[in-house]
Design an enzyme around this catalytic site. Structure first.
Site, PDB file in Angstrom:
ATOM      1  N   GLU A 174      13.579  -3.308   2.955  1.00 36.54           N
ATOM      2  CA  GLU A 174      12.813  -3.247   1.702  1.00 36.54           C
ATOM      3  C   GLU A 174      12.757  -4.615   1.020  1.00 36.54           C
ATOM      4  O   GLU A 174      13.182  -4.799  -0.117  1.00 36.54           O
ATOM      5  CB  GLU A 174      13.405  -2.184   0.765  1.00 36.54           C
ATOM      6  CG  GLU A 174      13.249  -0.778   1.308  1.00 36.54           C
ATOM      7  CD  GLU A 174      13.722   0.307   0.359  1.00 36.54           C
ATOM      8  OE1 GLU A 174      13.217   1.437   0.445  1.00 36.54           O
ATOM      9  OE2 GLU A 174      14.622   0.044  -0.474  1.00 36.54           O
ATOM     10  N   GLU A 361      12.284   5.355   6.566  1.00 33.58           N
ATOM     11  CA  GLU A 361      13.034   6.060   5.520  1.00 33.58           C
ATOM     12  C   GLU A 361      12.104   7.049   4.838  1.00 33.58           C
ATOM     13  O   GLU A 361      11.007   6.697   4.412  1.00 33.58           O
ATOM     14  CB  GLU A 361      13.590   5.105   4.453  1.00 33.58           C
ATOM     15  CG  GLU A 361      14.764   4.269   4.880  1.00 33.58           C
ATOM     16  CD  GLU A 361      15.372   3.487   3.711  1.00 33.58           C
ATOM     17  OE1 GLU A 361      15.295   3.962   2.557  1.00 33.58           O
ATOM     18  OE2 GLU A 361      15.907   2.396   3.967  1.00 33.58           O
TER      19      GLU A 361
END
Length: 463
Positions: A174, A361
């Site tokens: 991320e 995710e």
């Protein structure tokens, strides 16, 4: 209509070293930035010494010692892939050593060998919300250009060591989160200037590109991708101002993908830097390095949000300042649930990049209840994941190239945002609470058997 996925689709789950392994100073491991965040990535940063009182992440779910049991449970569900990360501080405890820590390297050898026993493909993140704290303390984190070289040395070390065991890699978890949590992302203090944060991000983007080149040099058969927090924003209304606000909001995080996929800074960022008074130190060597681009794009997706030019509409969330969508329901933690947003995001990224996509995710954090008979009835999680997987299949029918799906936290772990066990994502329940009490025993939830049937049927049991 059956929702059948391709035979080579990589089904699995995703965890992170600092949220599952524990053993925080075992076998020569150094202190990481995550070790100083015992209340999560938005909590205070507390200096530590080895003798300090144990924190929740120091043991986590003790995956470091219990991984054979956990890998066997993942195999029982039918996993084809497991995403995890290497703890940089297990390999280079302070980050700037000339030679790696053999005990740390040996641990991941054992882990990957255990996965291979069951035919589970590793998907390995090089840096997942952590870095050696000594690089922050002694060099100023990613704000210092020297850290690029330290990261490249680390990357080349693990690519060389595991070239016969790992075929899929990710650089930074991320990576766009650095804009919201700079200590977690780039090792800078909260409240750092935009100038400093974007310069640190630039160094990280160069390091990511150098890792891509190193991976391709060392193992031409391997594939390496980037990883984005997929925070797609819709316009709150059809007002042109809101539509353009959504466009700009999305560009704030898509910029990271643009650089890693296209190999250069997009023009809209030049305007943003100019109007924000940001002047980056970008060398010609940097520009050449950035031309080493990723093979695929991976991303997390938990929720969508809205955007508007009206600041009074913003709601403070536990990860992002966001404008809530009046048409969506939310989880216990205030994360809005939007399965169709998954299909939209997949199409959006496919149209923008024309690269394979990997959902690494996705999941639902909730307070699960362990019944007296050891069962956990988490139908809410089953419903959430079923609906998202149906939309993934729809996107694939649209023509989107999706490599696989690794649900977040297939086993309960310490949450990143607040370092709590109460927010559970897993198909496997771990007996541990927020105060660190519990047997660490593992229990199969109802969703365990549901996901097992989804994988075994290649999605045929989805509704």
């Amino acid at each position: 209509m059956a929702h059948l996925f391709p035979a080579d689709f990589l089904w699995g789950g995703a965890v992170a070293a600092n949220q599952v392994e524990g053993a925080y100073l075992a076998d020569g491991k150094g202190l990481s930035t995550s070790d100083l965040q015992q209340q999560g990535i938005f909590g205070p940063i507390v200096e530590r010494t080895p003798g300090d009182r144990e924190g929740i992440k120091d043991v986590a779910i003790d995956f470091y010692h219990r991984y054979p049991q956990d890998i066997a449970l993942f195999a029982e569900m039918g996993f084809k892939c497991l995403r995890t990360s290497i703890a940089w501080t297990r390999i280079f405890p302070n980050g700037d050593e000339e030679t790696p820590n053999e005990a740390g390297l040996a641990f991941y050898d054992r882990l990957f060998d255990e996965m291979k026993k069951y035919g589970i493909e590793p998907l390995i993140t090089l840096s997942h919300y952590e870095m050696p704290y000594a690089l922050v303390k002694n060099y100023g984190g990613w704000g210092n250009r020297k850290v690029i070289g330290f990261f490249e040395r680390y990357a080349r070390t693990v690519f060389t060591r595991y070239q016969h065991k790992v075929k899929h890699w990710l650089t930074f978890n991320e990576i766009n989160m650095s804009l919201h949590a700079p200590f977690t992302g780039v090792g800078l203090a909260e409240g750092s200037s935009k100038q400093d944060i974007y310069q640190a991000i630039h160094h990280q983007l160069v390091a990511s590109a150098l890792a891509v080149k190193a991976c391709h040099d060392i193992n031409p058969e391997a594939k390496i991708g980037n990883m984005l927090l997929g925070a797609i924003a819709y316009p709150l209304t059809s007002r042109p101002e809101d539509v353009f606000a959504a466009h700009q909001e999305n560009n704030h995080w898509l910029f990271f993908g643009d650089v890693q996929v296209r190999g250069y800074y997009p023009p809209y960022m030049h305007r943003y830097f100019r109007e924000s008074g940001i002047t980056l130190n970008i060398t010609e060597e940097d520009r050449q390095a950035l031309k080493s681009t990723v093979d695929f794009i991976s991303f997390s997706y938990y929720m969508s949000c809205c955007a508007t030019d009206d600041d009074s509409q913003k709601l403070k969330g536990n990860i992002l300042d966001m404008v809530p969508n009046p048409h969506l329901q939310a989880s216990e933690w205030g994360w809005q649930i939007d399965p169709l947003g998954m299909r939209y995001l997949l199409n959006f990224l496919s149209d923008r990049y024309q690269k394979p996509l990997f959902i690494v995710e996705n999941g639902l954090g909730a307070k699960d209840r362990l019944e007296a008979d050891g069962s956990i009835n988490d139908d809410y999680r089953i419903n959430y994941m079923n609906d998202h997987l149906v939309q993934i299949h729809e996107a694939m029918e649209d023509g989107v190239d999706v490599m696989g799906y690794t649900s977040w936290g297939p086993i309960d772990l310490v949450s990143a945002s607040k370092a709590e066990m109460a927010k559970r994502y897993g198909f496997i329940y771990v007996d541990r609470d927020d105060s660190g009490q519990g047997s660490l025993e593992r229990y199969r939830k109802k969703s365990f058997f549901w996901y097992q049937s989804v994988i075994n049927s290649q999605g045929g049991t989805l509704k």
